[in-house]
Design an enzyme around this catalytic site. Structure first.
Site, PDB file in Angstrom:
ATOM      1  N   ARG A 155      25.181  12.933   0.046  1.00  0.00           N
ATOM      2  CA  ARG A 155      24.813  11.635  -0.356  1.00  0.00           C
ATOM      3  C   ARG A 155      24.210  10.850   0.801  1.00  0.00           C
ATOM      4  NH1 ARG A 155      28.393   9.058  -4.949  1.00  0.00           N
ATOM      5  NH2 ARG A 155      27.011   7.262  -4.252  1.00  0.00           N
ATOM      6  N   ARG A 164      26.555  -2.507 -14.115  1.00  0.00           N
ATOM      7  CA  ARG A 164      27.149  -2.877 -12.944  1.00  0.00           C
ATOM      8  C   ARG A 164      26.444  -4.344 -12.779  1.00  0.00           C
ATOM      9  NH1 ARG A 164      26.754   2.122 -10.058  1.00  0.00           N
ATOM     10  NH2 ARG A 164      27.589   2.197  -7.971  1.00  0.00           N
ATOM     11  N   LYS A 177      36.145   6.782  -9.757  1.00  0.00           N
ATOM     12  CA  LYS A 177      35.554   6.862 -11.022  1.00  0.00           C
ATOM     13  C   LYS A 177      35.278   8.092 -11.538  1.00  0.00           C
ATOM     14  CE  LYS A 177      32.705   3.525 -10.556  1.00  0.00           C
ATOM     15  NZ  LYS A 177      32.693   3.178  -9.145  1.00  0.00           N
TER      16      LYS A 177
HETATM   17  P1  AMP Z   1      26.975   5.532  -7.853  1.00  0.00           P
HETATM   18  O1  AMP Z   1      27.052   6.973  -7.743  1.00  0.00           O
HETATM   19  O2  AMP Z   1      27.724   4.976  -9.151  1.00  0.00           O
HETATM   20  O3  AMP Z   1      28.070   5.060  -6.633  1.00  0.00           O
HETATM   21  O4  AMP Z   1      25.576   4.956  -7.606  1.00  0.00           O
HETATM   22  C1  AMP Z   1      24.838   5.197  -6.357  1.00  0.00           C
HETATM   23  C2  AMP Z   1      23.796   4.131  -6.390  1.00  0.00           C
HETATM   24  O5  AMP Z   1      22.799   4.341  -7.304  1.00  0.00           O
HETATM   25  C3  AMP Z   1      24.192   2.713  -6.433  1.00  0.00           C
HETATM   26  O6  AMP Z   1      24.479   2.198  -5.040  1.00  0.00           O
HETATM   27  C4  AMP Z   1      22.830   1.921  -6.906  1.00  0.00           C
HETATM   28  O7  AMP Z   1      21.901   2.069  -6.003  1.00  0.00           O
HETATM   29  C5  AMP Z   1      22.275   3.070  -7.583  1.00  0.00           C
HETATM   30  N1  AMP Z   1      22.981   2.640  -9.300  1.00  0.00           N
HETATM   31  C6  AMP Z   1      23.893   3.435  -9.894  1.00  0.00           C
HETATM   32  N2  AMP Z   1      24.116   2.844 -11.454  1.00  0.00           N
HETATM   33  C7  AMP Z   1      23.414   1.741 -11.082  1.00  0.00           C
HETATM   34  C8  AMP Z   1      23.274   0.610 -12.000  1.00  0.00           C
HETATM   35  N3  AMP Z   1      24.150   0.701 -13.221  1.00  0.00           N
HETATM   36  N4  AMP Z   1      22.588  -0.560 -11.750  1.00  0.00           N
HETATM   37  C9  AMP Z   1      21.816  -0.489 -10.747  1.00  0.00           C
HETATM   38  N5  AMP Z   1      21.864   0.563  -9.885  1.00  0.00           N
HETATM   39  C10 AMP Z   1      22.598   1.599  -9.997  1.00  0.00           C
END
Ligand code: AMP
Length: 195
Positions: free
Chosen positions: A139, A92, A17
């Site tokens: 990360r 999400r 993404k």
């Molecule tokens: P990502 O970079 O999108 O993979 O997000 C990393 C982490 O941030 C996820 O595993 C969640 O813990 C948190 N996170 C990101 N976006 C959301 C969202 N829309 N709702 C809840 N938690 C989120």
């Protein structure tokens, strides 16, 4: 140039993404709204939210809907978002998707497409390992254990959004197992089909 399109990039962690969002930013002048990036910025800034979010993210769990909805709503009010936005990592949960609908209605914004990047999950583990190597492990949620948890959360809470958008005829599914360039090409066609 495709003006004022608003799309959601959808898919499990590691689907690509972020990579595809960057392509849309550079080719279409759209704005990438990555809730994960926003949370990581809050962690780096050591804000109260960042401190709260870190342990949740490190466990592969979701930050609360209220916080995430507030974060996106505030960001969407910035003038740059008028160029069109790519939502990356939001919504999400079904509650977030419903709140987003309301938010778009209130702000007079149209959602054009939900682009699902479909991938074979076994392949995700290799991809996350690569990402961890490339980003020097910056990360703390990029490892096999947390990925397994994030995938569980994806199936339980995030994948149920798909029928929601399918019913609204917004869902387009792309084969995310193709090369990055081919995935980009497919996304470009979706964008062009929308104009
Ligand atoms: P990502 O970079 O999108 O993979 O997000 C990393 C982490 O941030 C996820 O595993 C969640 O813990 C948190 N996170 C990101 N976006 C959301 C969202 N829309 N709702 C809840 N938690 C989120």
């Amino acid at each position: 140039r495709t003006p004022r399109m608003n799309v959601i990039l959808f898919g499990p962690p590691g689907a690509g993404k972020g990579t595809q969002a960057q392509m849309l930013v550079s080719e279409f002048g759209m704005v990438q709204l990555s809730t994960g990036d926003m949370l990581r910025a809050a962690i780096a800034a050591e804000s109260e939210l960042g401190l709260k979010a870190k342990s949740i993210m490190d466990a592969g769990q979701l930050v609360s809907d209220d916080i995430m909805i507030g974060m996106i709503s505030e960001r969407m009010d910035a003038p740059d978002c008028a160029n069109g936005v790519i939502l990356d990592g939001f919504p999400r949960t079904v509650a977030q998707a419903e709140a987003l609908d309301q938010m778009f209605a209130d702000k007079n914004i149209a959602l054009d497409s939900v682009i699902e990047i479909a991938v074979d999950e076994a392949a995700l583990f290799a991809r996350i390992e690569n990402r961890a190597a490339e980003t020097g492990g910056s990360r703390s949620d990029d490892n096999a254990e947390v990925l397994a948890e994030r995938l569980k959360v994806y199936h339980a809470n995030t994948a149920p959004i798909l029928p929601y958008y399918k019913d609204k005829n917004k869902l387009v599914t792309i084969d995310g197992m193709q090369s990055i360039d081919k995935v980009s090409e497919d996304i470009r066609s979706v964008m062009q089909g929308n104009t």
